[in-house]
Structure formats: C-alpha cells, structure tokens
Design an enzyme around this catalytic site. Structure first.
Site, PDB file in Angstrom:
ATOM      1  N   ALA A   1      43.921  47.063  34.530  1.00 50.21           N
ATOM      2  CA  ALA A   1      43.717  48.489  34.445  1.00 50.21           C
ATOM      3  C   ALA A   1      43.213  49.087  32.881  1.00 50.21           C
ATOM      4  O   ALA A   1      42.873  50.172  32.862  1.00 50.21           O
ATOM      5  CB  ALA A   1      44.652  49.233  35.099  1.00 50.21           C
TER       6      ALA A   1
ATOM      7  N   GLY B   1      48.302  63.801  36.629  1.00 54.91           N
ATOM      8  CA  GLY B   1      48.721  62.488  37.503  1.00 54.91           C
ATOM      9  C   GLY B   1      49.690  61.945  37.362  1.00 54.91           C
ATOM     10  O   GLY B   1      50.386  62.077  36.364  1.00 54.91           O
TER      11      GLY B   1
ATOM     12  N   TYR C   1      34.215  30.243  37.069  1.00 52.28           N
ATOM     13  CA  TYR C   1      34.069  31.668  37.433  1.00 52.28           C
ATOM     14  C   TYR C   1      33.797  31.665  38.819  1.00 52.28           C
ATOM     15  O   TYR C   1      34.169  32.339  39.546  1.00 52.28           O
ATOM     16  CB  TYR C   1      33.268  32.313  36.477  1.00 52.28           C
TER      17      TYR C   1
ATOM     18  N   LYS D   1      35.519  33.394  42.189  1.00 54.07           N
ATOM     19  CA  LYS D   1      34.989  34.590  42.864  1.00 54.07           C
ATOM     20  C   LYS D   1      34.733  34.229  44.407  1.00 54.07           C
ATOM     21  O   LYS D   1      34.794  34.858  45.331  1.00 54.07           O
ATOM     22  CB  LYS D   1      34.029  34.980  42.216  1.00 54.07           C
TER      23      LYS D   1
END
Ligand SMILES: NC(=O)c1ccc[n+]([C@@H]2O[C@H](COP(=O)([O-])OP(=O)(O)OC[C@H]3O[C@@H](n4cnc5c(N)ncnc54)[C@H](OP(=O)(O)O)[C@@H]3O)[C@@H](O)[C@H]2O)c1
Length: 247
Positions: free
Chosen positions: A15, A55, A155, A159
């Site tokens: 994040a 928030g 990768y 995925k």
C-alpha cells in the site's frame, strides 16, 4: 456508482506506492478502515494522508514473504478494527531477464513475493471471513499473465498463477459468501513502469488501443468495485484494466 465501505475493514498489501496506495486511498474515501501493509514504515505516509482526511487507517510494517509477519498483520487488523472484510493481494515485484540468463534467486524472489504471499495472506484471512460468513479477496495479476512477455517468465508465471489460484479459491469459498477475483492491469504509470526507458514506454503505449498508460486510480476503481457489495454476484473472474492492450 458510489461505493460504500462504511463499517468495512480492508487489508491492502503493497500500500505504500502505486496501485496499492491508490486502492488504500479509494477504500478509505469510501468510508472503509484500511490496514496498509508494506515493508518497514513505508505505508506510514499513506496512512497519514488517510487519517488527516478524517479516515481510519493503520500502517503495519509487513514483508509479505515472511509467514509470521503475514499472520501478525491479520492479527493487528483484527485487534484494531475487529474484523477483516476485504483483502487486496497487491504487493509485487519484477526481476526481468531472459530465461537463459535468469538466476534461480530471481525466480524464487518473484514467485515468493507475487504468488506465495497471496497464498499466505489469503489463508490468514480465511478464518475471520468464514466466521463472518462474508469476505472479498481481490488479487492484482497482470496482462503479462494472459499474454506472456519475453524476459518475464518468472513474473508471467506468478500472474497466471494468481488467476488459477483465485478460481480454485472462488470455488472453495463461494458457499461461505466469500468472493475471490482478479484484476489484470495493463501498463500502469507507477514506479514499476517508470524503471523502464521512456523509449520503450512510448513503444508500448503505441500498442495500447486507448493510446496511453493507465493510472493507479483507474486500477483502484476496478479493485474497489470487486471488493464492494455491488459485486456480490461476481466470483472467480478476471477483470482486465488494460486500455484494450489484450482482449
Ligand atoms: N505498474 C504496472 O504496469 C502493473 C501492471 C500489471 C500489474 N501490476 C501489479 O500491480 C501490483 C502493484 O504494482 P505497482 O506498479 O503499484 O508497483 P510499485 O509501485 O513498484 O509498488 C509495489 C508495492 O509492493 C510492495 N512490496 C514489494 N515487495 C514487498 C514485500 N516483500 N512485502 C511487502 N510489500 C512489498 C511495495 O512496498 P515497499 O514500500 O515495501 O517496497 C510497494 O508498495 C504488483 O503486483 C504488480 O505486479 C503492475
């Protein structure tokens, strides 16, 4: 459509930057409490931004490749906010190299961060979600998992793996009212793509029907839709956010 996450708690991995940061901000703006995970104190800035805007958010230093850290992340979320409604498996890395030259350590690092971590995080939220008889798991895959890309065998494997993983989990968890979906972004303007030369970026943009890179906010909108009540009847799906790059 206005999404409402009031009373909901979401864990977002990776994040601190890019797509994960945009997802954390979008969830928080829609009223959700956000548990923002990244290594060390990297998620502190996004959490400051959320709390300054009124928030609710908590930064938890988490290396998603560390099983104990992942369990601690979910425990902190439960101890602080009492529930976990949404998990966004977003943390990811690339270590690109043609297969002939790819080192085992680069294969392992990408597999562990992009795929094994999604397994560990998903497993860790299952108990509370099953107890609540509700939950949403959204994992960030990539167009590369659908089309392949030279120099990204590691990768692409992760995925594509996230898609199979999510479909299996969607079938396991449907009876518990937990949905499991995937967002597959195309080329998005983040640190990950800024590492690529401007020339290569513009060559790629020329292959995108919509003629430009996507923004983290455009991916976050799709993630938040799948994480919302509006997507209650959608599970086991892959939503492409790629400007038409792959159809
Ligand atoms: N950008 C694109 O074009 C694109 C396209 C398709 C898919 N994606 C996928 O979207 C996701 C986000 O990509 P992005 O472009 O936003 O990447 P980014 O800007 O490079 O951010 C990657 C995020 O992952 C976190 N992360 C990496 N390794 C971690 C670890 N071991 N433990 C915890 N957090 C870790 C980073 O946190 P730290 O602060 O700890 O480094 C950072 O928050 C990735 O899964 C990526 O594969 C991106």
């Amino acid at each position: 459509m206005t999404l409402d996450f009031s009373g909901k708690v979401a864990i977002v991995t990776g994040a601190s930057r890019g797509i994960g940061r945009a997802t954390a901000l979008t969830l928080a703006r829609a009223g959700g409490a956000v548990v923002a995970a990244a290594r060390s104190d990297h998620a502190a800035t996004v959490v400051d931004e959320i709390t300054r805007a009124g928030g609710r958010a908590l930064a938890v230093g988490t290396d998603v490749t560390d099983d104990a850290a992942v369990r601690a992340l979910v425990d902190r979320a439960l101890a602080t906010f009492g529930r976990v409604d949404v998990l966004v498996n977003n943390a990811g890395i690339a270590r690109d190299q043609l297969l002939l030259r790819m080192k085992r350590e680069d294969w392992d690092a990408v597999l562990t961060t992009n795929l094994t971590a999604a397994f560990m995080c998903s497993q860790a939220v299952l108990k509370p979600m099953i107890k609540q008889r509700a939950g949403r798991i959204v994992s960030i895959s990539s167009v590369v998992g659908q089309s392949g890309n030279a120099g990204q065998a590691n990768y692409a494997a992760t995925k594509a793996g996230l898609m199979g993983f999510s479909k299996a989990l969607a079938r396991e968890l449907a009876s518990r009212n937990i949905t499991v979906n995937v967002v597959a972004p195309g080329l998005i303007d983040t640190d990950m793509t800024r590492a690529i030369s401007a020339g290569t970026q513009s060559d790629w943009a020329a292959q995108i029907p919509l003629g430009r890179l996507g923004t983290p906010e455009e991916v976050a909108a799709a993630v938040c839709f799948l994480a919302s009540d509006a997507a209650a009847y959608i599970t086991g799906q892959v939503l492409a956010v790629n400007g038409g790059m792959y159809m």
